[in-house]
Write a protein that holds these residues in place. Structure first.
Motif, PDB file in Angstrom:
ATOM      1  N   ARG A  35       1.250  -1.182   0.409  1.00  0.00           N
ATOM      2  CA  ARG A  35      -0.070  -0.454  -0.246  1.00  0.00           C
ATOM      3  C   ARG A  35       0.961   1.052   0.100  1.00  0.00           C
ATOM      4  N   ASN A  36       0.855   2.295  -0.876  1.00  0.00           N
ATOM      5  CA  ASN A  36       1.325   3.734  -1.117  1.00  0.00           C
ATOM      6  C   ASN A  36       0.973   3.853   0.026  1.00  0.00           C
ATOM      7  N   LYS A  38      -0.978   6.480   0.171  1.00  0.00           N
ATOM      8  CA  LYS A  38      -2.386   7.105  -0.335  1.00  0.00           C
ATOM      9  C   LYS A  38      -3.362   5.908   0.367  1.00  0.00           C
ATOM     10  N   GLY A  39      -3.316   4.417   0.143  1.00  0.00           N
ATOM     11  CA  GLY A  39      -3.943   3.641   1.014  1.00  0.00           C
ATOM     12  C   GLY A  39      -4.479   2.647  -0.746  1.00  0.00           C
ATOM     13  N   GLU A  40      -3.427   3.388  -1.846  1.00  0.00           N
ATOM     14  CA  GLU A  40      -3.619   3.051  -3.116  1.00  0.00           C
ATOM     15  C   GLU A  40      -2.670   1.129  -3.107  1.00  0.00           C
ATOM     16  N   THR A  41      -2.853   0.130  -3.235  1.00  0.00           N
ATOM     17  CA  THR A  41      -2.150  -0.947  -4.130  1.00  0.00           C
ATOM     18  C   THR A  41      -1.010  -0.579  -4.846  1.00  0.00           C
ATOM     19  N   VAL A  42      -0.616  -1.384  -4.666  1.00  0.00           N
ATOM     20  CA  VAL A  42       0.990  -0.862  -5.405  1.00  0.00           C
ATOM     21  C   VAL A  42       1.749  -2.210  -5.853  1.00  0.00           C
ATOM     22  N   THR A  70       6.959   7.294  -1.901  1.00  0.00           N
ATOM     23  CA  THR A  70       5.352   7.101  -1.227  1.00  0.00           C
ATOM     24  C   THR A  70       4.384   5.920  -1.300  1.00  0.00           C
ATOM     25  N   SER A  91       7.528  -2.237 -11.327  1.00  0.00           N
ATOM     26  CA  SER A  91       6.223  -2.376 -11.755  1.00  0.00           C
ATOM     27  C   SER A  91       5.713  -2.921 -12.357  1.00  0.00           C
TER      28      SER A  91
END
Length: 135
Positions: A35-36, A38-42, A70, A91
């Motif tokens: 999780r970055n 911002k709570g988004e999955t990476v 990040t 990524s």
């Protein structure tokens, strides 16, 4: 493994602007989801150039990338290794965009049909299916 191919019949290895080598195979070491901030999955993949030297990817999520800022510090400390060892992160999206062949070989060490030992499961994925499988 993952490989990058150039034009058919061409056998010359060539360094690309992003540090990867065309006409070269790499080992897949690990896949992680983090999780970055911002709570988004990476989705990340750790790859190693078998030369084990400084010939590493230089794009986002590479050893010197600012993308590491990040994600939370504890995750960064768990994943990031800054060494001249040929290993690097990228990524999943960059992996799909840069590599043209994907081969997986899993070696589970367990019992299958009553026989104890190591079994090889070999899977070669055509590039056209990769986006579907990893989306």
């Amino acid at each position: 493994t993952s490989a990058i191919y150039g034009a058919k019949g061409d056998t010359t290895e060539e360094r690309m602007p992003n540090g990867l080598w065309r006409k070269h195979a790499y080992s897949i070491l690990r896949i992680e989801m983090a999780r970055n901030n911002k709570g988004e999955t990476v989705r990340l993949i750790r790859i190693r150039n078998p030369w084990g030297n400084s010939a590493e990817f230089t794009g986002q999520w590479s050893d010197k990338s600012r993308m590491w800022e990040t994600i939370p510090k504890h995750t960064r400390e768990k994943l990031l290794v800054r060494e001249i060892d040929g290993a690097f992160w990228m990524s999943i999206e960059d992996w799909i965009a840069n590599f043209s062949e994907y081969t997986f070989c899993m070696m589970p060490d367990n019992t299958y049909s009553g026989v104890v030992g190591t079994y090889f499961i070999y899977l070669k994925i055509p590039r056209v299916l990769t986006k579907t499988l990893f989306s």
